[in-house]
Design an enzyme around this catalytic site. Structure first.
Site, short mmCIF file in Angstrom:
data_model
loop_
_atom_site.label_atom_id
_atom_site.label_comp_id
_atom_site.label_asym_id
_atom_site.label_seq_id
_atom_site.Cartn_x
_atom_site.Cartn_y
_atom_site.Cartn_z
N ASP A 69 0.85 -1.32 0.01
CA ASP A 69 0.01 0.01 0.08
C ASP A 69 0.96 1.32 0.15
O ASP A 69 2.03 0.99 0.28
CB ASP A 69 -0.86 -0.02 1.34
CG ASP A 69 -1.70 1.07 1.44
OD1 ASP A 69 -2.56 1.63 0.62
OD2 ASP A 69 -1.62 1.86 2.51
N ASP A 80 -0.24 5.10 0.85
CA ASP A 80 -0.60 6.35 1.96
C ASP A 80 -0.51 5.41 3.05
O ASP A 80 -1.45 4.59 3.16
CB ASP A 80 -1.94 6.79 1.47
CG ASP A 80 -1.97 7.61 0.18
OD1 ASP A 80 -0.88 8.11 -0.07
OD2 ASP A 80 -2.90 7.84 -0.53
#
Length: 288
Positions: A45, A47
Site C-alpha cells: 500500500d 498512503d
C-alpha cells in the site's frame, strides 16, 4: 528466486502461521523475517505505509530496496484515484523508491477494465483531472450530458458545482460506480475525506448507492496485476495500514498480510476486527 517479473510458482516447505488474532499481537521483526522465504511477491500500500502525505516513512526506501535485493517482486497498490500512475512513480522516486508504471496498480485500473468489458462509451466523472485523463486515455468519453454511468473518485479538486452536476445525473437514474470505498485518506495533518465520505454524502442527497465499488478489498486489484504477470496469491504478502481494505484484500485473494502501524490502524483496534493480519510491525522499516 526469480525477479523482477519472473515469478516463482513452486511451493516449498515453509508455511505461514494461521491467521489468528492472538498471533497478530506478535510485533517481533525477527519472527516476521523467518517467514520471508515463503514470499515471492509483495504488494505495498502507499498512503500510510510507504509515506504519509508528503513525508516518507523512515526506512521505507531501504526496506523496499533490500526486499528487491532478496529477489522479491514488488508492486505498489493504492485505492487513491486522484493521481495518475506517472504521478505515483514520480512521488515514489522522490522518496528514493524506484518504480515503473507497470508496478503501480490503482483502483482506476479495475474501473477502466470494467468499463471496457461492459463496452461503456460515455461516463460523467466526479474526480480529478488525473482520473478524467485515465478514463479518456482508455477510449471512454468523459461527458456532461447523457452519460451511461457516473464515476465517483477521490476528488481533491472538489467543488459544489461538481457535486451538483453528479447529483443531477444520479437523480435522473444514471447508475454510479466508485473507484474505491475508503472513508478517509491519511495525511500528516490527520484524516481527510475520501470516496467513502463522498458516497455517504451523495446517498444522503439522492438516496442512491453505487452499483459497484472497485479497488481494495475487491479481488479486481489482483486481476489487474495478473493481466501483466502471473502471481501466485498463496506466495504473496499484502503490506498495508488498513484493516478493512488492505488486510481484507489479502484475505479475499488468499494472500498473507502484514499490518503496519504507521498509518490508520492502532494496536488496540485488532481485538475488534474480523480481518486480523498474519503479522504486525511498527513500520515497513522493520521488514528487513
Amino acid at each position: 528466486m526469480r525477479c523482477r517479473r519472473g515469478h516463482r510458482q513452486s511451493g516449498d516447505d515453509v508455511h505461514f502461521p494461521s491467521c489468528q488474532p492472538a498471533f497478530a499481537m506478535n510485533r517481533d521483526p525477527v519472527h516476521f523475517r523467518k517467514h520471508l522465504s515463503a514470499v515471492d511477491t509483495i504488494f505495498f500500500d502507499l498512503d500510510g505505509t510507504l509515506y504519509l502525505g508528503h513525508k516518507p516513512i523512515a526506512g521505507a526506501a531501504r526496506a523496499v530496496g533490500r526486499l528487491r535485493a532478496l529477489g522479491k517482486c514488488v508492486y505498489f497498490l493504492s485505492n487513491n484515484s486522484s493521481k495518475s500512475k506517472r504521478q505515483y512513480v514520480e512521488r515514489l522516486r522522490a522518496f528514493d523508491i524506484p518504480a515503473t508504471d507497470d508496478e503501480v496498480i490503482l483502483s482506476t485500473d479495475s474501473l477502466v477494465a470494467y468499463l471496457r468489458a461492459q463496452r461503456i462509451g460515455r461516463v460523467h466523472v466526479l474526480g480529478t483531472r488525473g482520473l478524467c485523463d485515465a478514463v479518456a486515455h482508455a477510449g471512454i468519453a468523459v461527458v456532461d450530458r447523457n452519460p451511461e454511468y457516473v464515476v465517483i473518485g477521490y476528488d481533491t479538486e472538489l467543488t459544489y458545482a461538481k457535486l451538483a452536476a453528479a447529483c443531477r445525473h444520479i437523480n435522473a437514474g444514471v447508475p454510479m460506480l466508485a473507484t474505491h470505498c475508503d472513508l478517509f485518506c491519511p495525511s500528516e495533518d490527520g484524516p481527510l475525506p475520501d470516496v467513502g465520505s463522498f458516497l455517504e454524502m451523495l446517498k444522503a442527497a439522492t438516496g442512491k448507492s453505487p452499483e459497484q465499488i472497485f479497488g481494495k478489498p475487491t479481488p479486481s486489484m489482483l486481476a489487474a496485476i495478473q493481466a501483466r504477470a502471473p502471481v501466485d496469491p498463496a506466495r504473496a504478502l499484502m503490506v498495508g495500514d488498513r484493516l478493512y481494505t488492505d488486510m481484507r484484500f489479502a484475505r479475499n485473494i488468499g494472500a498473507k498480510s502484514l499490518l503496519v502501524l504507521s498509518g490508520e490502524t492502532r494496536m488496540d483496534q485488532l481485538s475488534a476486527t474480523d480481518f486480523s493480519p498474519d503479522f504486525v510491525l511498527d513500520s515497513v522499516a522493520d521488514m528487513v
